[in-house]
Design a protein around this motif. Structure first.
Motif, PDB file in Angstrom:
ATOM      1  N   GLU A 108      34.191  55.854  38.585  1.00 22.78           N
ATOM      2  CA  GLU A 108      33.282  55.077  39.418  1.00 22.78           C
ATOM      3  C   GLU A 108      34.012  54.520  40.627  1.00 22.78           C
ATOM      4  O   GLU A 108      33.547  54.605  41.748  1.00 22.78           O
ATOM      5  CB  GLU A 108      32.708  53.933  38.606  1.00 22.78           C
ATOM      6  CG  GLU A 108      31.223  54.071  38.388  1.00 22.78           C
ATOM      7  CD  GLU A 108      30.747  53.098  37.340  1.00 22.78           C
ATOM      8  OE1 GLU A 108      30.988  51.896  37.525  1.00 22.78           O
ATOM      9  OE2 GLU A 108      30.154  53.571  36.351  1.00 22.78           O
ATOM     10  N   ALA A 109      35.182  53.978  40.334  1.00 24.39           N
ATOM     11  CA  ALA A 109      35.950  53.375  41.432  1.00 24.39           C
ATOM     12  C   ALA A 109      36.313  54.430  42.463  1.00 24.39           C
ATOM     13  O   ALA A 109      36.188  54.200  43.669  1.00 24.39           O
ATOM     14  CB  ALA A 109      37.200  52.719  40.890  1.00 24.39           C
ATOM     15  N   SER A 110      36.717  55.622  41.951  1.00 21.32           N
ATOM     16  CA  SER A 110      37.117  56.616  42.947  1.00 21.32           C
ATOM     17  C   SER A 110      35.888  57.156  43.673  1.00 21.32           C
ATOM     18  O   SER A 110      35.949  57.474  44.854  1.00 21.32           O
ATOM     19  CB  SER A 110      37.934  57.740  42.306  1.00 21.32           C
ATOM     20  OG  SER A 110      37.108  58.513  41.483  1.00 21.32           O
ATOM     21  N   LEU A 112      33.281  55.376  44.334  1.00 16.37           N
ATOM     22  CA  LEU A 112      32.974  54.322  45.308  1.00 16.37           C
ATOM     23  C   LEU A 112      33.889  54.433  46.521  1.00 16.37           C
ATOM     24  O   LEU A 112      33.462  54.274  47.657  1.00 16.37           O
ATOM     25  CB  LEU A 112      33.162  52.944  44.668  1.00 16.37           C
ATOM     26  CG  LEU A 112      31.974  52.435  43.855  1.00 16.37           C
ATOM     27  CD1 LEU A 112      32.304  51.053  43.286  1.00 16.37           C
ATOM     28  CD2 LEU A 112      30.731  52.337  44.737  1.00 16.37           C
ATOM     29  N   ARG A 113      35.167  54.732  46.206  1.00 17.46           N
ATOM     30  CA  ARG A 113      36.123  54.861  47.290  1.00 17.46           C
ATOM     31  C   ARG A 113      35.704  56.014  48.207  1.00 17.46           C
ATOM     32  O   ARG A 113      35.733  55.927  49.410  1.00 17.46           O
ATOM     33  CB  ARG A 113      37.514  55.120  46.715  1.00 17.46           C
ATOM     34  CG  ARG A 113      38.597  54.279  47.363  1.00 17.46           C
ATOM     35  CD  ARG A 113      39.933  54.481  46.677  1.00 17.46           C
ATOM     36  NE  ARG A 113      39.934  54.018  45.296  1.00 17.46           N
ATOM     37  CZ  ARG A 113      40.265  54.788  44.245  1.00 17.46           C
ATOM     38  NH1 ARG A 113      40.606  56.041  44.412  1.00 17.46           N
ATOM     39  NH2 ARG A 113      40.243  54.287  43.027  1.00 17.46           N
ATOM     40  N   ARG A 114      35.291  57.101  47.567  1.00 17.18           N
ATOM     41  CA  ARG A 114      34.920  58.293  48.324  1.00 17.18           C
ATOM     42  C   ARG A 114      33.655  58.040  49.167  1.00 17.18           C
ATOM     43  O   ARG A 114      33.536  58.489  50.288  1.00 17.18           O
ATOM     44  CB  ARG A 114      34.657  59.440  47.341  1.00 17.18           C
ATOM     45  CG  ARG A 114      35.217  60.758  47.808  1.00 17.18           C
ATOM     46  CD  ARG A 114      34.975  61.873  46.801  1.00 17.18           C
ATOM     47  NE  ARG A 114      35.165  61.478  45.411  1.00 17.18           N
ATOM     48  CZ  ARG A 114      34.214  61.523  44.481  1.00 17.18           C
ATOM     49  NH1 ARG A 114      33.017  61.936  44.783  1.00 17.18           N
ATOM     50  NH2 ARG A 114      34.446  61.140  43.234  1.00 17.18           N
ATOM     51  N   GLU A 115      32.693  57.339  48.553  1.00 17.99           N
ATOM     52  CA  GLU A 115      31.402  57.198  49.231  1.00 17.99           C
ATOM     53  C   GLU A 115      31.286  55.909  50.026  1.00 17.99           C
ATOM     54  O   GLU A 115      30.205  55.551  50.478  1.00 17.99           O
ATOM     55  CB  GLU A 115      30.281  57.254  48.185  1.00 17.99           C
ATOM     56  CG  GLU A 115      30.126  58.637  47.599  1.00 17.99           C
ATOM     57  CD  GLU A 115      29.418  58.602  46.248  1.00 17.99           C
ATOM     58  OE1 GLU A 115      28.786  57.582  45.936  1.00 17.99           O
ATOM     59  OE2 GLU A 115      29.522  59.609  45.534  1.00 17.99           O
ATOM     60  N   ARG A 116      32.378  55.230  50.167  1.00 18.24           N
ATOM     61  CA  ARG A 116      32.312  53.945  50.868  1.00 18.24           C
ATOM     62  C   ARG A 116      31.736  54.130  52.276  1.00 18.24           C
ATOM     63  O   ARG A 116      32.058  55.086  52.962  1.00 18.24           O
ATOM     64  CB  ARG A 116      33.720  53.361  50.961  1.00 18.24           C
ATOM     65  CG  ARG A 116      33.730  51.866  51.146  1.00 18.24           C
ATOM     66  CD  ARG A 116      35.143  51.381  51.262  1.00 18.24           C
ATOM     67  NE  ARG A 116      35.667  51.802  52.547  1.00 18.24           N
ATOM     68  CZ  ARG A 116      36.956  51.849  52.842  1.00 18.24           C
ATOM     69  NH1 ARG A 116      37.838  51.540  51.938  1.00 18.24           N
ATOM     70  NH2 ARG A 116      37.362  52.237  54.031  1.00 18.24           N
ATOM     71  N   ASP A 118      31.557  53.556  55.997  1.00 13.91           N
ATOM     72  CA  ASP A 118      32.449  53.065  57.034  1.00 13.91           C
ATOM     73  C   ASP A 118      31.611  52.566  58.202  1.00 13.91           C
ATOM     74  O   ASP A 118      31.085  53.328  58.992  1.00 13.91           O
ATOM     75  CB  ASP A 118      33.372  54.193  57.483  1.00 13.91           C
ATOM     76  CG  ASP A 118      34.366  53.713  58.540  1.00 13.91           C
ATOM     77  OD1 ASP A 118      34.198  52.571  59.034  1.00 13.91           O
ATOM     78  OD2 ASP A 118      35.285  54.477  58.867  1.00 13.91           O
TER      79      ASP A 118
END
Ligand code: PHE
Length: 382
Positions: A108-110, A112-116, A118
């Motif tokens: 999930e965290a990764s 989220l990181r990917r889909e953050r 910008d």
């Protein structure tokens, strides 16, 4: 090589385990192996593999411990094996579950990181359109006349010769028709006798709406009519077979020539600025009497004919005046066509060429650009 888990394939006696101490060392070994491997399961598929290796019902390590260590254990060791196995099972199950949770929240965290989002990235650029310059000028002129009590009406671009000519006091063989000889429409033959006989044409001016408006309403009348008109003109920098006009008509019981010139002057000053002057010259239209041409003092050279640089003003070509549009007091003959009493009413009418006005005001030297839809031109008038 014997690994802790390979030992689970053999009964304890084969491993030489006879005391509870040896047994607990054996379990500790196995548990250490589990802990080491557990840390290696870092994604969903390696976690599943790991889980099956330890908890798989057929050949998972715990099944092997049950089958090979517990079941054949000697009576003295059985209890201790059972206890060790239970403890190990509890540990294995809780750690495997904890690992699953960790991996899931990690994905999930990764993710989220990917889909953050910008927020500093430029957005998707969707070009927004704007009104065409002609429409903008229409609007500007409409606003001026609406502010002094005129209302805006529109009429058909396909007209009958009656409205375009006859009712405007232009009988069939009148010479001004030559100028306006225009686009007649070939219609499919109709079974209806009345319409079959009526030829239709593209209106050559917005003046037919004078008639249509007066037919519909009694005085007082104060309307302006923006619209497209058509003439058989060859295209060049100042001619187009389609162009735009605003017709104006005011009829009431007491409208004088002064009201007429005052209204026009008000409009011209609003449109070009308060410093311009107006003048009119005699002219001729079959549907106005007297008829005039309105001129405005050149707004570009201040009515001097001389450009700021000293040469001849390019806008008025040194004439100091610019011809603006035709107008006049409504010819009493026209009232006869709309059942107005020519003895009781009077009024004025004007017809402003929009394209010319827009070209003048915005310094455009070719009328064709209005019709070419070139965004490089359109963008200059957002
Ligand atoms: N309809 C005339 C033209 O197109 C202009 C006009 C309108 C003149 C109203 C007088 C009154 O040339």
């Amino acid at each position: 090589m014997t690994t802790p888990e390979s030992k689970t394939t053999l009964p304890l006696v084969h491993l030489g385990i006879t005391t509870p101490e040896e047994l607990s060392a054996l379990f500790a070994d196995l548990r250490g192996r589990f802990d080491a491997d557990c840390a290696c399961a870092h994604d969903e598929s390696s976690w599943k593999q790991f889980r099956d290796a330890w908890l798989g019902r057929k050949s998972g390590v715990l099944t092997l411990v049950t089958d090979n260590w517990l079941k054949p254990a000697t009576a003295e060791l059985k209890r201790a094996v059972g206890a060790g196995l239970n403890e190990l099972r509890a540990h294995v199950e809780s750690q495997i579950e904890a690992r699953r949770v960790a991996i899931e929240s990690g994905t999930e965290a990764s993710a989220l990181r990917r889909e953050r989002v910008d927020l500093s990235l430029p957005g998707v650029h969707r070009p927004v359109g704007s009104h065409h310059l002609i429409r903008q000028v229409f609007q500007e002129i409409e606003d001026i006349f609406v502010s002094i009590g005129f209302s805006v009406v529109e009429g058909p671009e396909i007209e009958t010769p009656y409205y375009n000519f006859e009712a405007l006091n232009i009988p069939e063989f009148h010479p001004v028709r030559d100028d306006m000889d225009t686009f007649y429409l070939e219609l499919p033959s109709s079974s209806d006798k009345n319409t079959a006989k009526t030829p239709l044409l593209l209106r050559t001016h917005t003046s037919p709406m004078q008639i249509r408006t007066m037919e519909k309403q009694k005085p007082p009348v104060r309307v302006i009519v923006p619209g497209k008109v058509y003439r058989r003109d060859n295209p060049d920098a100042t001619h187009s077979f389609a162009f735009h006009q605003i017709e104006g008509l005011a009829v009431d019981t007491d409208i004088t020539f002064c009201d007429f010139t005052g209204t026009i002057e008000y409009f011209v000053k609003q449109f070009f600025g308060p410093s311009v002057k107006t003048r009119f010259r005699p002219s001729y239209f079959p549907f106005t009497e007297p008829s005039v041409e309105f001129d405005v003092s050149c707004p570009f050279c201040g009515g001097t004919g001389t450009a700021a640089s000293g040469g001849t003003c390019s806008k008025c070509k040194g004439a100091a005046w610019i011809e603006l549009f035709g107008a006049g007091m409504v010819d009493p003959a026209v009232y006869g066509f709309v059942n107005y009493d020519a003895k009781k009413v009077s009024g004025f009418a004007f017809g402003i060429g929009i394209d010319r006005l827009a070209m003048l005001k915005y310094g455009i030297d070719d009328i064709q650009v209005f019709f070419q839809n070139d965004v490089r031109f359109l963008r200059q008038f957002p």
